[in-house]
Design a protein around this motif. Sequence first.
Motif, short mmCIF file in Angstrom:
data_model
loop_
_atom_site.label_atom_id
_atom_site.label_comp_id
_atom_site.label_asym_id
_atom_site.label_seq_id
_atom_site.Cartn_x
_atom_site.Cartn_y
_atom_site.Cartn_z
N ASP A 104 12.79 48.71 22.06
CA ASP A 104 12.95 49.13 20.52
C ASP A 104 12.69 47.59 19.76
OD1 ASP A 104 14.39 51.52 20.88
OD2 ASP A 104 15.96 50.30 21.69
N ASP A 105 12.54 47.98 18.71
CA ASP A 105 12.12 46.71 17.75
C ASP A 105 12.88 45.91 17.60
OD1 ASP A 105 14.10 47.81 15.79
OD2 ASP A 105 12.08 48.83 14.53
N ASP A 106 14.01 46.26 18.42
CA ASP A 106 15.22 44.88 17.89
C ASP A 106 15.52 43.87 19.71
OD1 ASP A 106 16.45 46.18 19.74
OD2 ASP A 106 18.28 47.10 18.44
N VAL A 107 14.46 43.81 20.24
CA VAL A 107 14.87 42.72 21.01
C VAL A 107 13.46 42.06 20.90
CG1 VAL A 107 15.61 44.70 22.94
CG2 VAL A 107 13.20 44.71 22.75
N GLU A 108 13.38 41.35 22.13
CA GLU A 108 12.09 40.29 21.92
C GLU A 108 11.91 40.26 23.43
OE1 GLU A 108 12.79 36.76 19.59
OE2 GLU A 108 14.15 35.80 21.10
#
Length: 327
Positions: A104-108
């Motif tokens: 998802d876009d909410d991790v790095e």
Amino acid sequence: MSATPSTFEPATATIAIVTYNRSGLLTRLLTSISEMEPKPGHVVVIDNASTDDTTDVVESLREALAPVAVVYRRMETNTGGSGGFSEGMRVAYELGSEWIWLMDDDVEVLPDGLAKMGKWAPRFKSIQGRRYDYDGSPFYWQYRVAEPLGIPIPFAPAGFDESGYKPMNSGCFEGMFIHRDIVRQIGLPDPRFFIYWDDQTYGWLASRVTQSVVVDDFVLRRTREIKQWDMGIRHLNASSNAYRYYIMRNRAYIKKYYRALGVYRPVPFALGTALTFGKELIRLVFVERTVRGTSNLFRGLSDGRKIAKDASWEPMPPLETATTFGR
């Protein structure tokens, strides 16, 4: 029988990201990928018809991501996480990727994340790394499914032995690392789920054709804070009306897969559905401090019954005629 590779080549890996109206979070993720060593060969960004500046963000970071090749696909409508990951997997597979890393876009990604995943690649073909939560603590994830019930086993021991891995029969698209051999055999993630249960089901399907594992290596960090109820041994996250609806509706899709594969047992599965309903009520009361939203649970159940009666329904097909390979 597919040969198990003796070494892992980072350039054969593709990171597939699904994003929707969170360009700030996407910026952090893409920046972390640009700082990785080693780097993947490709990054695929599936934009679920965002209305913010997501397109501009991706274009502005192409140079920073070089030599990683960036493939950007903007969907015509919001297909949910399920549709986005199905499309991301399809694009990565058609690029010839040996390994596909979903997120998802909410991790790095941690700087050595791909190296850590790659060290397991010669042994396994469906791998889940560990994640740090927003506050830096280990993220709690239920990596085993109680198959008769069709629900996660709620208490997942965090400890690892000297092997550094534990068998799993589930999956999470926030970090699933999977080989194209498995994708070819089980097909793409099912976009009909829209959200919820899709990754658990896909991971379960993968575990039926290969040994799936969760490994004791931290590779991702969550970058979005979510309201939680701290239960001591685990957390219960806040949800939304849309999640409540799909949590219940999509039980019908799990039932369809179970029936197609000959593992459906009506009484235990019905118990699993009742337990899921009860958990969502607890989530409403103790996390969100309300009882409003229960109508979405009932609506999901109602629409699920319609899906269950659909005689034309078929599982997602294999991508190619698959050869059998051992566990």
